[in-house]
Design an enzyme around this catalytic site. Sequence first.
Site, PDB file in Angstrom:
ATOM      1  N   SER A  79       1.884  42.674  40.938  1.00 41.58           N
ATOM      2  CA  SER A  79       3.102  42.160  41.572  1.00 41.58           C
ATOM      3  C   SER A  79       2.919  40.707  41.971  1.00 41.58           C
ATOM      4  O   SER A  79       1.801  40.284  42.296  1.00 41.58           O
ATOM      5  CB  SER A  79       3.421  42.987  42.819  1.00 41.58           C
ATOM      6  OG  SER A  79       4.468  42.377  43.555  1.00 41.58           O
ATOM      7  N   TYR A 139       1.101  46.075  51.404  1.00 38.68           N
ATOM      8  CA  TYR A 139       1.499  46.285  50.004  1.00 38.68           C
ATOM      9  C   TYR A 139       0.912  45.186  49.129  1.00 38.68           C
ATOM     10  O   TYR A 139       0.308  45.453  48.078  1.00 38.68           O
ATOM     11  CB  TYR A 139       3.031  46.314  49.884  1.00 38.68           C
ATOM     12  CG  TYR A 139       3.509  46.267  48.454  1.00 38.68           C
ATOM     13  CD1 TYR A 139       3.344  47.356  47.608  1.00 38.68           C
ATOM     14  CD2 TYR A 139       4.102  45.104  47.932  1.00 38.68           C
ATOM     15  CE1 TYR A 139       3.759  47.309  46.277  1.00 38.68           C
ATOM     16  CE2 TYR A 139       4.524  45.044  46.608  1.00 38.68           C
ATOM     17  CZ  TYR A 139       4.352  46.149  45.789  1.00 38.68           C
ATOM     18  OH  TYR A 139       4.750  46.098  44.478  1.00 38.68           O
TER      19      TYR A 139
HETATM   20  N1  LIG Z   1      10.719  46.939  41.505  1.00 37.34           N
HETATM   21  C1  LIG Z   1      10.129  45.793  41.765  1.00 37.34           C
HETATM   22  O1  LIG Z   1      10.783  44.797  42.161  1.00 37.34           O
HETATM   23  C2  LIG Z   1       8.650  45.642  41.582  1.00 37.34           C
HETATM   24  C3  LIG Z   1       8.110  44.367  41.690  1.00 37.34           C
HETATM   25  C4  LIG Z   1       6.740  44.189  41.503  1.00 37.34           C
HETATM   26  C5  LIG Z   1       5.945  45.274  41.199  1.00 37.34           C
HETATM   27  N2  LIG Z   1       6.480  46.524  41.117  1.00 37.34           N
HETATM   28  C6  LIG Z   1       5.590  47.651  40.809  1.00 37.34           C
HETATM   29  O2  LIG Z   1       6.096  48.349  39.708  1.00 37.34           O
HETATM   30  C7  LIG Z   1       5.626  49.702  39.735  1.00 37.34           C
HETATM   31  C8  LIG Z   1       6.769  50.650  39.421  1.00 37.34           C
HETATM   32  O3  LIG Z   1       7.726  50.553  40.469  1.00 37.34           O
HETATM   33  P1  LIG Z   1       9.298  50.694  40.213  1.00 37.34           P
HETATM   34  O4  LIG Z   1       9.931  49.440  40.659  1.00 37.34           O
HETATM   35  O5  LIG Z   1       9.577  51.204  38.857  1.00 37.34           O
HETATM   36  O6  LIG Z   1       9.633  51.785  41.340  1.00 37.34           O
HETATM   37  P2  LIG Z   1      10.180  53.289  41.281  1.00 37.34           P
HETATM   38  O7  LIG Z   1      11.405  53.352  40.439  1.00 37.34           O
HETATM   39  O8  LIG Z   1      10.238  53.717  42.694  1.00 37.34           O
HETATM   40  O9  LIG Z   1       9.006  54.096  40.519  1.00 37.34           O
HETATM   41  C9  LIG Z   1       7.807  54.364  41.147  1.00 37.34           C
HETATM   42  C10 LIG Z   1       7.051  55.403  40.341  1.00 37.34           C
HETATM   43  O10 LIG Z   1       5.786  55.657  41.003  1.00 37.34           O
HETATM   44  C11 LIG Z   1       5.668  57.057  41.217  1.00 37.34           C
HETATM   45  N3  LIG Z   1       4.980  57.385  42.459  1.00 37.34           N
HETATM   46  C12 LIG Z   1       5.247  56.949  43.710  1.00 37.34           C
HETATM   47  N4  LIG Z   1       4.449  57.566  44.592  1.00 37.34           N
HETATM   48  C13 LIG Z   1       3.662  58.411  43.882  1.00 37.34           C
HETATM   49  C14 LIG Z   1       2.648  59.354  44.215  1.00 37.34           C
HETATM   50  N5  LIG Z   1       2.284  59.589  45.489  1.00 37.34           N
HETATM   51  N6  LIG Z   1       2.054  60.051  43.227  1.00 37.34           N
HETATM   52  C15 LIG Z   1       2.440  59.859  41.940  1.00 37.34           C
HETATM   53  N7  LIG Z   1       3.385  59.006  41.556  1.00 37.34           N
HETATM   54  C16 LIG Z   1       3.999  58.288  42.521  1.00 37.34           C
HETATM   55  C17 LIG Z   1       7.084  57.584  41.279  1.00 37.34           C
HETATM   56  O11 LIG Z   1       7.054  58.970  40.970  1.00 37.34           O
HETATM   57  P3  LIG Z   1       8.244  60.003  41.434  1.00 37.34           P
HETATM   58  O12 LIG Z   1       9.538  59.297  41.119  1.00 37.34           O
HETATM   59  O13 LIG Z   1       8.027  61.187  40.549  1.00 37.34           O
HETATM   60  O14 LIG Z   1       8.057  60.242  42.889  1.00 37.34           O
HETATM   61  C18 LIG Z   1       7.786  56.724  40.241  1.00 37.34           C
HETATM   62  O15 LIG Z   1       7.625  57.269  38.957  1.00 37.34           O
HETATM   63  C19 LIG Z   1       4.999  49.896  41.126  1.00 37.34           C
HETATM   64  O16 LIG Z   1       3.598  49.846  41.016  1.00 37.34           O
HETATM   65  C20 LIG Z   1       5.495  48.685  41.918  1.00 37.34           C
HETATM   66  O17 LIG Z   1       4.596  48.300  42.920  1.00 37.34           O
HETATM   67  C21 LIG Z   1       7.814  46.729  41.293  1.00 37.34           C
END
Ligand SMILES: NC(=O)c1ccc[n+]([C@@H]2O[C@H](COP(=O)([O-])OP(=O)(O)OC[C@H]3O[C@@H](n4cnc5c(N)ncnc54)[C@H](OP(=O)(O)O)[C@@H]3O)[C@@H](O)[C@H]2O)c1
Length: 247
Positions: free
Chosen positions: A132, A145
């Site tokens: 990130s 985070y």
């Molecule tokens: N969105 C942004 O702006 C952004 C920016 C920078 C980096 N990121 C990174 O991108 C990655 C994906 O995030 P996203 O934006 O796609 O968010 P998201 O839609 O909330 O997806 C998060 C995923 O992680 C899984 N997860 C969360 N807690 C978990 C646990 N305890 N055990 C197993 N799986 C778990 C969720 O599984 P379930 O749905 O099955 O619970 C979901 O599949 C993350 O690492 C985040 O830090 C996101």
Amino acid sequence: MRIEGAVALVTGASSGIGEATAARLASAGAQVLVHGRDESRTAAVAERIGGTPLVADLSLPRAGEKLAEAAGRVDLLVNNAGLGWAGPAAELSGDELATLVAVNLTAPIALTNALLPQFLARGSGSLVFVCSIAGRLGVAGEAAYAGTKAGLDVFAESLRLELSGTGIRVGVLVPGVVQTAFFDRRNRPYQRGRPKPLPVGAAADALLRLVLDDRAEQHVPRWLRVPIAVRGSVPGVYRYLGARFGG
Ligand SMILES: NC(=O)c1ccc[n+]([C@@H]2O[C@H](COP(=O)([O-])OP(=O)(O)OC[C@H]3O[C@@H](n4cnc5c(N)ncnc54)[C@H](OP(=O)(O)O)[C@@H]3O)[C@@H](O)[C@H]2O)c1
């Protein structure tokens, strides 16, 4: 790396960036292991893209090692599962901190380490880490985070050095703000006017470019390289601007 015919394990593929990435990998001919925590969402994504569901809560002890065992052969690992937390640092509870570190840092390191022997034996494969911009620059109100993401980032960088010459690729995706459930799931929605959240497809496209071109890192959007370079080369100026305009 060649995606067609490869076995790809995508963690956190039940939602957001992981789901979009898993769909693109399946369309490109990969056999996708769709990991998620929520059983029905994970099964629905796996069915839609023709993948295999793997359900595991990565906050549990030894979850990374157990997921590696359940996965079996893997040629491409996308360490994407993660969660955020925002608010004053003093208000983060011990339990919330433990979950944040377990899911964002401990589990991906353990999963990677557990899969490494088979990658080394074949002398090929690709390891991807979804980090990130928060872990590169720091963000006010997201210290813990950002710390987990910085930790994962430097783990990947160190591993790249360690694996040089083995045939195993290591790549890092550095997203800015992406339109997913991430912000609703943490305790604070995204409230800034800028930068505008990117569609999830842009992050998945960037991740595929990273894999196909064997890149060490890929920023999405690409201009994120500019503030990172400013912080690296003139940190005093960067901190002054951060304090003035908000980090
Ligand atoms: N969105 C942004 O702006 C952004 C920016 C920078 C980096 N990121 C990174 O991108 C990655 C994906 O995030 P996203 O934006 O796609 O968010 P998201 O839609 O909330 O997806 C998060 C995923 O992680 C899984 N997860 C969360 N807690 C978990 C646990 N305890 N055990 C197993 N799986 C778990 C969720 O599984 P379930 O749905 O099955 O619970 C979901 O599949 C993350 O690492 C985040 O830090 C996101």
